[in-house]
Design an enzyme around this catalytic site. Structure first.
Site, PDB file in Angstrom:
ATOM      1  N   GLY A 182       0.804  -1.221   0.000  1.00  0.00           N
ATOM      2  CA  GLY A 182       0.000   0.000   0.000  1.00  0.00           C
ATOM      3  C   GLY A 182       0.833   1.265   0.000  1.00  0.00           C
ATOM      4  N   ASP A 213      -8.566  -0.241   0.720  1.00  0.00           N
ATOM      5  CA  ASP A 213      -9.401   0.914   1.080  1.00  0.00           C
ATOM      6  C   ASP A 213      -9.270   2.028   0.040  1.00  0.00           C
ATOM      7  OD1 ASP A 213      -6.879   1.143   2.035  1.00  0.00           O
ATOM      8  OD2 ASP A 213      -7.436   1.833   4.039  1.00  0.00           O
TER       9      ASP A 213
END
Ligand code: ATP
Ligand code: MG
Length: 443
Positions: A182, A213
């Site tokens: 990420g 997300d």
């Protein structure tokens, strides 16, 4: 913003793809580029009048895909793959695709899996002994790993010292490093790339974004997102069933999303009948006529039951200031907005002498550890293949981006410019407002 992809130099080896498939579908550097902003407004902004002519200089990224000539000679090439940060559905699919594509299509013989994230580079500079054994990978050893969730390599947080990591890469004669992770992992990858550049050593570094997300810039979708939405919808459905079956029932679900409410919003739109969607991008105000608590009480009395989806990063400013706690990677530990709301809502109903039953569900790790949906698996395959094409062409210091249905090469420096957040003027959030009927701001 830097939009030019770095490469080591002239690619001189004919691509094995050309030889084995006799394909001519190759991407041409310099020619094949993708607009960053495809709106007319964006194009007009990028244009400027110049002696009667219009010069267009919109920002573009290099299109990803196979090149006719490659930079690295596959015979002598050594490749390492590392997965960092938390789990996401699809990590194993990406590893599998990298390995099979490297070995079966580009004929790369030496591929290694680095265990437990950046920690896997830990070694003693004197004895040159590594703390963890690296795993040799080939098409056979990665067979069926996509049937499992998690990461077969292991993943981890912390331990991102670029100097020691480049030392480790040089000790093991690695030419290409794929980092899958990420925003943190990609910031770490950028630091490693800067150190590689400083030493002027020939090591390609390609980042592959993993962000369920959806908080990484320049990627409109990443692997695991669809699968996570599916699981979040399951949790919302359970909460809604509980709420509907109780007198004045309330179902409350906390969904992953530290900086971005994208996952929460998407799952809520998929459900269509969620009553409140709370995200980090919209400040929460609880008290007063137009506050959340009053709106919740009114809706429960009106409708009989309600369901609330709250992103984990929502309403963090509601907590009294206290010492900031951080995880091993330096991320601030969030306060538990789900439990906080559970107590506040229950207390509010008690204070108003209204009976209610609230059921709170926190499915957090269930979202991360599952296997992928078919759609996500397709996406992982394309991502892995494009990462291999980029690395073999000698590209470096870039992440495989995805926007407007195109895979691109995004310089890591552009990735580290910030975190992507939900735009409350964009269609997704407008769909949330339309589906819930909630106000566009609180208080
Ligand atoms: P996720 O948020 O999905 O769990 P992530 O990649 O953001 O994934 P982190 O734990 O934040 O997960 O970071 C992964 C690795 O990147 C860790 O080893 C961490 O030390 C390193 N890292 C994080 N931020 C930076 C940074 N700014 N510079 C260098 N390295 C970093
Ligand atoms: Mg992160």
């Amino acid at each position: 913003m830097e939009s030019l992809t770095q490469a080591f130099g002239q690619a001189t080896f004919p691509s094995p793809l050309k030889v084995s498939f006799q394909t001519e579908n190759f991407i041409e550097d310099g020619k094949d580029r993708v607009l960053v902003d495809i709106s007319l407004e964006g194009l007009l902004k990028a244009s400027r009048p110049n002696s009667g002519h219009i010069l267009f200089q919109p920002s573009t990224f290099e299109l990803a895909g196979p090149r006719e000539k490659i930079f690295w000679n596959p015979d002598s090439l050594k490749v390492a793959i590392v997965t960092c940060g938390g789990l996401a559905p699809g990590l194993n699919n990406v590893v599998q695709n990298l390995v099979t594509f490297l070995s079966d299509r580009y004929r790369v013989k030496h591929i290694y899996g680095v265990p437990y994230g950046y920690q896997g580079f830990t070694h003693d500079p004197l004895t040159k002994r590594f703390a963890f054994g690296w795993r040799r990978l080939d098409s056979l050893s990665v067979q069926n790993i996509d049937f499992e969730g998690g990461s077969v390599l292991g993943t981890g947080r912390g331990h991102s010292n670029p100097i020691s990591i480049v030392d480790a890469l040089m000790l093991r004669d690695i030419n290409i490093l794929f980092t899958i992770g990420g925003d943190g992992t990609l910031a770490g990858a950028n630091a490693i790339h800067q150190e590689i550049k400083r030493r002027k050593v020939p090591i390609s570094l390609i980042g592959i974004p993993k962000t369920i997300d959806n908080d990484v810039l320049w990627v409109s979708k990443t692997f695991g997102f669809e699968s996570a939405v599916g699981k979040a919808v399951e949790a919302l459905r359970c909460a809604q069933t509980e709420a509907r079956s109780a007198y004045h029932g309330i179902g409350l679900v906390k969904i992953m999303g530290r900086n971005s409410g994208s996952l929460t919003a998407t799952a809520a739109v998929a459900m269509n009948d969620i009553d409140f969607v709370l995200v980090p991008e919209v400040p929460l105000r609880l008290e007063g006529q137009n506050g959340l608590l009053n709106a919740i009480v009114r809706k429960v009395l009106d409708k009989g039951y309600i369901t609330i989806a709250v992103a984990e990063g929502a309403g963090q400013d509601l907590f009294p200031p206290s010492e900031i706690e951080k995880d091993a990677s330096g991320n601030e530990k969030l306060k538990d907005i789900g439990k906080y709301l559970q107590k506040l809502i229950t207390d509010e109903f008690k204070a108003r002498n209204i009976e209610t039953t609230l059921k709170y569900i926190d499915p957090s790790y269930m979202l991360r550890s599952q296997t992928t949906s078919a759609d996500d698996s397709v996406f992982c395959a394309k991502l892995g293949q494009n990462a291999v094409h980029a690395a073999m062409a000698g590209k470096t210091g870039c992440m495989i981006g995805y926007a407007h249905e195109r895979f691109t090469h995004v310089p890591l420096s552009a990735v580290s410019m910030g975190k992507k957040r939900l735009d409350v003027n964009e269609p997704l959030w407008l769909s949330v407002l339309a589906a819930t009927g909630q106000p566009s701001y609180w208080g």
